[in-house]
Write an enzyme that holds these catalytic residues in place. Sequence first.
Site, PDB file in Angstrom:
ATOM      1  CE  LYS A 226     -26.722  37.147 -61.278  1.00  0.00           C
ATOM      2  NZ  LYS A 226     -27.393  38.291 -61.921  1.00  0.00           N
ATOM      3  CG  ASP A 231     -30.901  40.107 -57.305  1.00  0.00           C
ATOM      4  OD1 ASP A 231     -30.629  40.570 -56.184  1.00  0.00           O
ATOM      5  OD2 ASP A 231     -30.654  40.701 -58.371  1.00  0.00           O
ATOM      6  CE  LYS A 238     -33.384  42.238 -58.808  1.00  0.00           C
ATOM      7  NZ  LYS A 238     -32.952  42.998 -59.998  1.00  0.00           N
ATOM      8  CG  ASP A 249     -30.355  36.959 -60.945  1.00  0.00           C
ATOM      9  OD1 ASP A 249     -30.083  37.154 -62.143  1.00  0.00           O
ATOM     10  OD2 ASP A 249     -29.949  37.696 -60.032  1.00  0.00           O
ATOM     11  CG  ASP A 308     -30.670  44.907 -58.199  1.00  0.00           C
ATOM     12  OD1 ASP A 308     -30.625  43.674 -58.001  1.00  0.00           O
ATOM     13  OD2 ASP A 308     -31.486  45.446 -58.972  1.00  0.00           O
ATOM     14  NE  ARG A 312     -22.392  44.273 -62.262  1.00  0.00           N
ATOM     15  CZ  ARG A 312     -22.917  45.258 -62.996  1.00  0.00           C
ATOM     16  NH1 ARG A 312     -22.240  46.387 -63.195  1.00  0.00           N
ATOM     17  NH2 ARG A 312     -24.103  45.114 -63.541  1.00  0.00           N
TER      18      ARG A 312
END
Length: 461
Positions: A226, A231, A238, A249, A308, A312
């Site tokens: 990833k 992010d 967030k 991240d 968020d 995935r």
Amino acid sequence: MLTHLRPIAGADSVPLTPVTKDGLESWLSGQPATVRAWVSGIGFKGEPGKTALLPGADGGFARVLAGIDAADFWAYGGLPASLPPGDYHIDADLDRETATRAALGWALGTYAFTRYKSGNGKTFATLAWPERADRAEVERIATATYLVRDLINTPASDMGPEELAQAAETLGDEFNAKVKVIVGDDLLKKNYPAIHAVGRASTRAPRLIDLTWGDKDAPGVTLVGKGVCFDTGGLDLKPSSGMLLMKKDMGGAAHVLGVARMIMMAELPVRLRVLIPAVENSVSGDAFRPLDVLATRKGLTVEVGNTDAEGRLVLCDALAKAVNDKPEVIIDFATLTGAARVALGTELPALFSNDDALADGLLKAAESQSDPMWRLPLHQPYAKLLDSKVADLNNVGSGPFAGAILAALFLERFVEKTTPWAHLDVMAWNPSSKPGRPEGGEALGMRAVYSYLESRYAKSA
């Protein structure tokens, strides 16, 4: 190059004697009364992490006693920073494994991220290579760990998708690997729609990094990482506290580059492929939205329950690509869920796998390398929580529970059932400093994964 490990002990090198709490009295019994009195007087009892400097006739010190826990991989990790600067050598008869771990602990204890610091940064003590240490193993692990830490510690202003691709290209150049990068709208042309959707809001174009190395007829090993370089959470923004560490991240991408470095340094007889979806999850007028329905490379449609949960989404396209050339094993690393940290804390990666033999091999390697991980289940009854009324599945569950399991179940939908696959949900960060592990980016599970691959493939070399 490991600058704080030198080939041989110099004339002024100070002997460093490792002692355990239980073994201190035995060592002292063979020493002069003045030494016994000194050690007693300063209160040194051989506790792990404690040291005693024994005075010399010239006013300096003639020897260092270092409290060592033989079972602790990091026993030597705190010494380079805690000892006075200078040259040292281990004055003990260490077997190959212990000598290798001593050198590795020392090497990892000399890491410092100084890119933005004025001056020369920290000063560390230098150790002569312990006799019998496996230098090649130490250099593989240490340089790969430095790479992972450096990539994660670099702020997003200097480690965006383009810079992450450049890091992969630099690694590829070092080992004569091929690196291809698909950028921006070309992701749509090449059928990576989910990666594009997550990254399109940023002014820094999303991309898929694809590194290949090795004999095309060798067993296939594919690593997926990833690479969310920052992010914000997207439109499901967030809070500031949750955004503070989001430069890390892309830690999964850093990990697979670290494993790749070790594989290529060791020249394992595998056909290596590394796939990294590199994006920023930003906020703009072009950002993907809650309840949007995204296409994916596999053809499944995904309703966005939360922007968020973007990791995935980019991984699903990369995993769908990973199965194309039918590798023997696929392993992905991702800083995927806070739920894994709630369950297991910051030091213990969560392992998920669709293959018991693969999972067992990784767990055994984790134990042997003192690089722990813990297996969590792909509990299939929970899969219904990813159901969507308008798409094939949702990217988040319908309730607040089992977040790490649901994320892994989501990823499993994009991997062929016949392909052994493991997913590691990692923190990739030390919240506080410990011996050999400074606060900041950290490689977790990397040594274990490489050790598993080495034990599986090196014997056929």
